[in-house]
Design a protein around this motif. Structure first.
Motif, short mmCIF file in Angstrom:
data_model
loop_
_atom_site.label_atom_id
_atom_site.label_comp_id
_atom_site.label_asym_id
_atom_site.label_seq_id
_atom_site.Cartn_x
_atom_site.Cartn_y
_atom_site.Cartn_z
N SER A 24 47.85 44.05 39.78
CA SER A 24 48.80 43.09 39.24
C SER A 24 49.95 42.88 40.21
N ALA A 25 50.45 43.98 40.73
CA ALA A 25 51.63 43.91 41.60
C ALA A 25 51.34 43.22 42.93
N GLY A 27 50.04 40.59 45.05
CA GLY A 27 49.55 39.23 44.85
C GLY A 27 50.13 38.31 45.91
N GLY A 29 52.87 37.25 46.04
CA GLY A 29 54.19 37.77 46.37
C GLY A 29 54.16 38.65 47.62
N ASN A 30 53.15 39.49 47.74
CA ASN A 30 53.08 40.41 48.87
C ASN A 30 52.63 39.74 50.15
N PHE A 232 59.71 40.38 41.18
CA PHE A 232 58.50 39.57 41.11
C PHE A 232 57.30 40.36 41.65
N LEU A 234 56.71 43.48 41.75
CA LEU A 234 56.20 44.57 40.90
C LEU A 234 55.73 44.05 39.54
N SER A 235 55.65 42.74 39.40
CA SER A 235 55.18 42.11 38.15
C SER A 235 56.05 42.46 36.95
N MET A 238 57.47 40.34 32.77
CA MET A 238 56.53 39.34 32.25
C MET A 238 55.53 39.93 31.28
N SER A 326 46.21 39.55 40.18
CA SER A 326 47.54 39.37 39.59
C SER A 326 47.48 38.44 38.39
N SER A 329 46.55 39.80 35.08
CA SER A 329 47.60 40.50 34.34
C SER A 329 48.62 39.52 33.74
N LEU A 330 48.58 38.27 34.18
CA LEU A 330 49.46 37.28 33.56
C LEU A 330 48.85 36.74 32.28
N1 PHE Z 1 53.33 40.68 41.37
C1 PHE Z 1 52.62 39.48 41.67
C2 PHE Z 1 52.79 39.12 43.12
O1 PHE Z 1 53.40 39.82 43.88
C3 PHE Z 1 53.02 38.34 40.82
C4 PHE Z 1 52.93 38.63 39.38
C5 PHE Z 1 54.04 38.66 38.63
C6 PHE Z 1 51.73 38.94 38.79
C7 PHE Z 1 53.97 39.01 37.31
C8 PHE Z 1 51.67 39.26 37.47
C9 PHE Z 1 52.79 39.31 36.72
O2 PHE Z 1 52.32 38.09 43.54
#
Ligand code: PHE
Length: 454
Positions: A24-25, A27, A29-30, A232, A234-235, A238, A326, A329-330
Motif C-alpha cells: 500500500s505504502a 506506490g 508516491g515513491n 501520502f 505511508l498511505s 485514508m 497501492s 488498499s484504496l
Molecule cells: N502510499 C501510496 C504511494 O506512495 C499512495 C496511497 C495513499 C495508497 C493512500 C493508498 C492509500 O503512492
C-alpha cells in the motif's frame, strides 16, 4: 472485544501484513513523486527532512491507525465509531473514518488515471516506441496521450478492473495472494534497475545528489512538501492502513511492524531515486523536471541507453505493480464498509464501488482535454481533486487521527493494544502522537491552504 476476528478474514502471518501494508505504502508516491520533489527541492537536504518527518509524524500516526483498526476489527468507518464507544466518547468521532474513506475513494479516481499512463508506457516501452526519441518528441508523446481521452479511458478502465478483481477476491484469496506475488516481484525489479543504473548511469553523481547535504537548498516550502509527502507515501489518513490493521494478528507487535513498514517504504523511495537519478545525469538531463520526470525525462534517457528498451520496460512495469498494490488498499476500506453495512457480497460491493470510481476517473481524464475549460476554484477537475485530497482531506484526517488516538482513546486502550515492551517507548509514542504530529500537521494544513488560496 479483544479476541474478535474480522468478518473479512485475517492475514496468514505478520510478514504478509508487513508486505501488504508496504504494498500500500509503496506506490506512485515513491517512484514518481519522491524523486521529482527531491529533484525540485535540491536533493540531500530535502531527503533528510523527509526522514525526520517519517519518524516523528508518519510512524506514530501509522501506529495510531493500526491500533484503532485492530482493536475494532472492522472497516475504518465502523472501527473509529466502535473504539469511540469503547472509550466512552461520542460515537460521532466515527466521522473521521468517513473522511478517510472518502479521501481514499476520491484519490483512487485520479490515481487510476496516472496509473493508466503508466500502463500506456509499459506498452510503449515494450513495443520500442521510445527508442532514440529526443526530449521534444518525448514531450509531444506525453502531450498527445493527455490530449486523447480514448487512450486514457482504455488504460484507466484496465487499471480499475485489475484492482476490482483483487479486492473482490477478499483478504485471503485476493489481497494476500496478490501481495505474495507482487511484492517479491517489486523488490526484484527494483534491484535489477538499481544494478542497471549502477553499471550504466552516473552513479556517483546520482548518489551525491540524493545524499549530500546542502543546507542552502532547505527552504520552508521544502519542509512543507516533505511533511505532506511523508503522509501520502505511508498511505496515512485514508483508512487504508487502518483497514489492513483490522486484519492483523492480535499478538503481533504494532510498533515493530510499523517501523519495518516505514523502513521498507523509505528504502524503496531511496533506491528508486538511486535507480533514476544516475540515468538522468548520464544523459545530461535535468533532475528537476517536476512531474514530467518519469513520463518525459526518463523515456528519453532509456531511449538513448544500451539495453534501455528492456530496462525502460522493466521500470514502468515496476511502477505499474507499485501503483496496483497501492490502489488495492484504496478500494478495500470502502468495500469492507459496504459489505458490513449493506450485507452485499464482496464481489458486488467491489464491482459497484469500482464502477463509481471509474466514472469519477473519467471526469478527471477529460479535464486534460475536452473539459479543460471547466474550472473549480480556477483548477481543472484533476488538479482540484488532487488539491482537496492532498491539501485538505488528508492533513485534516491525519490531524484528527492523531488527536483521536492520542487524546480521545483512553490510555488504557492504547497501552493495551500497542503492548510496547518499555514504558519509555510508550511515552515516546504519546509525546509524538499528542503534540508533535498534530502540531506539525496543523501547520502544513494552514500554511498550504493559505499559500494556495491566498
Ligand atoms: N502510499 C501510496 C504511494 O506512495 C499512495 C496511497 C495513499 C495508497 C493512500 C493508498 C492509500 O503512492
Amino acid at each position: 472485544m479483544q479476541s474478535k476476528q474480522s468478518m473479512h478474514g485475517s492475514w496468514a502471518n505478520r510478514w504478509i501484513f508487513i508486505l501488504a501494508a508496504t504494498g500500500s505504502a509503496v506506490g506512485l508516491g515513491n517512484i514518481w513523486k519522491f524523486p521529482y520533489i527531491t529533484g525540485e527541492n535540491g536533493g540531500g537536504a530535502f531527503v533528510l527532512v523527509y526522514l525526520v518527518c517519517i519518524l516523528l509524524v508518519g510512524i506514530p500516526i501509522m501506529m495510531g491507525e493500526i491500533l484503532v483498526g485492530r482493536r475494532a476489527r472492522q472497516s475504518p468507518i465502523n472501527a473509529v465509531r466502535e473504539t469511540a464507544v469503547e472509550a466512552g466518547r461520542d460515537p460521532r468521532w466515527g466521522l473521521i473514518g468517513w473522511l478517510g474513506v472518502l479521501a481514499g475513494y476520491i484519490i483512487f479516481s485520479f490515481y487510476s488515471v496516472v496509473a493508466g499512463w503508466v500502463l500506456h508506457y509499459i506498452a510503449g516501452m515494450g513495443t520500442g516506441q521510445f527508442v532514440d526519441i529526443g526530449s521534444d518528441l518525448a514531450g509531444k508523446k506525453f502531450e498527445s496521450l493527455l490530449a486523447s481521452p480514448d487512450q486514457m479511458l482504455i488504460w484507466h478502465s484496465v487499471f480499475v478492473l485489475m484492482v476490482v478483481v483483487v479486492v473482490a477476491g477478499g483478504v485471503n484469496k485476493g489481497l494476500e495472494r496478490a501481495t505474495k506475488i507482487m511484492m517479491p516481484a517489486l523488490f526484484l525489479l527494483l534491484l535489477v534497475l538499481l544494478g542497471y543504473s549502477f553499471n550504466s548511469g552516473s552513479f556517483a553523481e546520482g548518489w551525491s545528489f540524493l545524499f549530500s547535504f546542502n543546507p542552502d537548498a532547505l527552504t520552508w516550502d521544502a519542509v512543507l512538501v516533505a511533511l505532506g509527502h511523508s503522509f501520502f507515501t505511508l498511505s496515512l489518513g485514508m483508512g487504508a492502513i487502518m483497514a489492513y490493521g483490522s486484519y492483523m494478528g492480535k499478538k503481533d507487535s504494532i510498533g515493530a511492524t510499523v517501523l519495518t513498514i516505514g523502513v521498507l517504504d523509505t528504502l524503496v523511495a531511496l533506491v528508486a531515486g538511486l535507480a533514476i537519478f544516475p540515468i538522468v545525469f548520464a544523459n545530461q538531463l535535468d533532475p528537476g523536471a517536476g512531474p514530467g520526470l518519469m513520463f518525459i525525462t526518463l523515456p528519453v534517457a532509456f531511449g538513448q541507453m544500451p539495453g534501455g528498451q528492456i530496462f525502460g520496460f522493466l521500470f514502468f512495469l515496476l511502477v505499474g505493480v507499485a501503483a496496483w498494490t497501492s490502489a488495492i488498499s484504496l478500494l478495500e476500506p470502502a468495500t469492507a464498509w459496504v459489505v458490513e453495512r449493506f450485507g452485499l457480497k464482496r464481489l458486488h460491493a467491489a464491482a459497484l464501488l469500482g464502477f463509481i470510481i471509474w466514472l469519477m476517473g473519467i471526469a478527471s481524464l477529460l479535464s486534460f482535454n475536452h473539459w479543460a475549460d471547466i474550472k473549480i476554484f480556477s483548477m481543472g477537475i484533476f488538479d482540484f481533486l488532487d488539491f482537496i485530497t492532498a491539501n485538505i482531506m488528508l492533513p485534516l484526517s491525519g490531524l484528527l487521527i492523531a488527536v483521536y488516538a492520542g487524546w480521545v482513546l483512553t490510555q488504557k486502550m492504547t497501552r493495551d493494544e500497542l503492548a510496547l515492551d518499555s514504558s519509555v517507548a510508550y511515552s515516546a509514542w504519546q509525546i509524538t502522537i499528542r503534540f508533535i504530529a498534530p502540531v506539525a500537521v496543523a501547520v502544513i494544513f494552514v500554511v498550504n491552504l493559505y499559500g494556495k488560496l491566498a
